[in-house]
Design an enzyme around this catalytic site. Structure first.
Site, PDB file in Angstrom:
ATOM      1  N   GLU A 165      -0.962  -6.003   2.645  1.00 14.14           N
ATOM      2  CA  GLU A 165      -0.063  -6.262   1.507  1.00 14.14           C
ATOM      3  C   GLU A 165       1.394  -6.382   1.950  1.00 14.14           C
ATOM      4  O   GLU A 165       2.238  -6.821   1.181  1.00 14.14           O
ATOM      5  CB  GLU A 165      -0.225  -5.154   0.445  1.00 14.14           C
ATOM      6  CG  GLU A 165       0.427  -3.816   0.752  1.00 14.14           C
ATOM      7  CD  GLU A 165      -0.352  -2.959   1.777  1.00 14.14           C
ATOM      8  OE1 GLU A 165      -1.334  -3.450   2.357  1.00 14.14           O
ATOM      9  OE2 GLU A 165       0.079  -1.818   2.003  1.00 14.14           O
ATOM     10  N   HIS A 174      -1.758  -2.706   6.930  1.00 18.02           N
ATOM     11  CA  HIS A 174      -1.267  -3.038   5.584  1.00 18.02           C
ATOM     12  C   HIS A 174      -1.178  -4.547   5.350  1.00 18.02           C
ATOM     13  O   HIS A 174      -0.082  -5.114   5.441  1.00 18.02           O
ATOM     14  CB  HIS A 174       0.134  -2.452   5.388  1.00 18.02           C
ATOM     15  CG  HIS A 174       0.187  -0.972   5.354  1.00 18.02           C
ATOM     16  ND1 HIS A 174       0.131  -0.246   4.193  1.00 18.02           N
ATOM     17  CD2 HIS A 174       0.285  -0.060   6.359  1.00 18.02           C
ATOM     18  CE1 HIS A 174       0.196   1.052   4.467  1.00 18.02           C
ATOM     19  NE2 HIS A 174       0.290   1.188   5.782  1.00 18.02           N
ATOM     20  N   CYS A 200      -4.883   2.204   4.732  1.00 19.53           N
ATOM     21  CA  CYS A 200      -4.182   3.290   5.417  1.00 19.53           C
ATOM     22  C   CYS A 200      -4.480   4.659   4.798  1.00 19.53           C
ATOM     23  O   CYS A 200      -5.579   5.170   4.981  1.00 19.53           O
ATOM     24  CB  CYS A 200      -2.699   2.963   5.487  1.00 19.53           C
ATOM     25  SG  CYS A 200      -1.881   3.815   6.839  1.00 19.53           S
TER      26      CYS A 200
HETATM   27  N1  GLN Z   1      -0.083   8.915   7.697  1.00 18.77           N
HETATM   28  C1  GLN Z   1      -0.427   8.756   6.323  1.00 18.77           C
HETATM   29  C2  GLN Z   1      -1.490   9.768   5.889  1.00 18.77           C
HETATM   30  O1  GLN Z   1      -2.013  10.453   6.708  1.00 18.77           O
HETATM   31  C3  GLN Z   1      -0.910   7.346   6.053  1.00 18.77           C
HETATM   32  C4  GLN Z   1       0.197   6.371   6.277  1.00 18.77           C
HETATM   33  C5  GLN Z   1       0.136   5.132   5.452  1.00 18.77           C
HETATM   34  O2  GLN Z   1      -0.594   5.058   4.453  1.00 18.77           O
HETATM   35  N2  GLN Z   1       0.928   4.155   5.814  1.00 18.77           N
HETATM   36  O3  GLN Z   1      -1.753   9.867   4.737  1.00 18.77           O
END
Ligand code: GLN
Length: 195
Positions: free
Chosen positions: A176, A174, A81
């Site tokens: 995890e 995710h 992410c």
């Molecule tokens: N929206 C977040 C970002 O731009 C990422 C979100 C996440 O890691 N769950 O950094």
């Protein structure tokens, strides 16, 4: 076999969940907050969180150059992410965090729209086998474009959400936060050079 340690960048975000998943995979782990801890590593996970914050903290903790140096060596890196955003070469929007630029991809942040801030969907990920994988998306990015050396591992509604480029791995979701360890085990196979 993973002989050395897997580091988890522990400046902000979902660190503990990765730690628990890796412990279940029976590998040695270390939470990284400073440069001195970046030795004897075979793999590194950059977790989810807020990419702008993690990017700034990496710089203020003097980790930026050291991580880039490690990336030049034989280390594998997986970004989930926000971590995926930090691995990318390019971010679509302006005023974005500096990225490490290790993966030849362009990402769009928070790209699934307000209605879909958080959602779960079963993903078909061939490299993990026939059984679908539970995709947990939280204000997730997706990948707009990828270079020819990037392997697309998973898509959701025609948006690319997981990629591999040699020793580097990125997921917009995710693993995890699920009980399914297959994605972590896949990363560990990359780490050990098995695949
Ligand atoms: N929206 C977040 C970002 O731009 C990422 C979100 C996440 O890691 N769950 O950094």
């Amino acid at each position: 076999m993973v002989k050395k340690k897997i580091g988890i960048l522990a400046l902000q975000g979902g660190v503990i969940e990765h730690l628990k998943a890796l412990e279940k995979c029976k590998v040695k782990t270390i939470c990284i907050t400073k440069k001195e801890e970046l030795y004897n590593l075979q793999g590194l996970i950059i977790p989810g969180g807020e990419s702008t914050t993690i990017s700034k903290l990496m710089q203020s903790h003097n980790l930026w150059e050291s991580i880039l140096d490690l990336a030049e060596e034989n280390i594998s890196i997986w970004g989930t992410c926000a971590g995926l955003i930090l691995l990318s070469k390019k971010i679509k929007e302006k005023n974005n965090p500096s990225t490490l630029g290790l993966m030849d991809i362009e990402v769009a942040r928070n790209a699934f729209g307000r209605q879909r801030e958080s959602f779960e969907s079963d993903l078909s990920i061939k490299v993990l086998g026939e059984k679908t994988f539970p995709g947990v998306f939280i204000r997730a990015p997706y990948i707009l474009t990828s270079g020819s050396s990037v392997e697309i591992l998973a898509s959701f509604e025609n948006k690319i959400v997981a990629v591999r480029q040699g020793r580097f791995l990125g997921s917009a979701f995710h693993p995890e936060l699920t009980k399914d360890l297959r994605f972590h085990k896949y990363f560990l196979k990359i780490v050990s050079g098995e695949i």
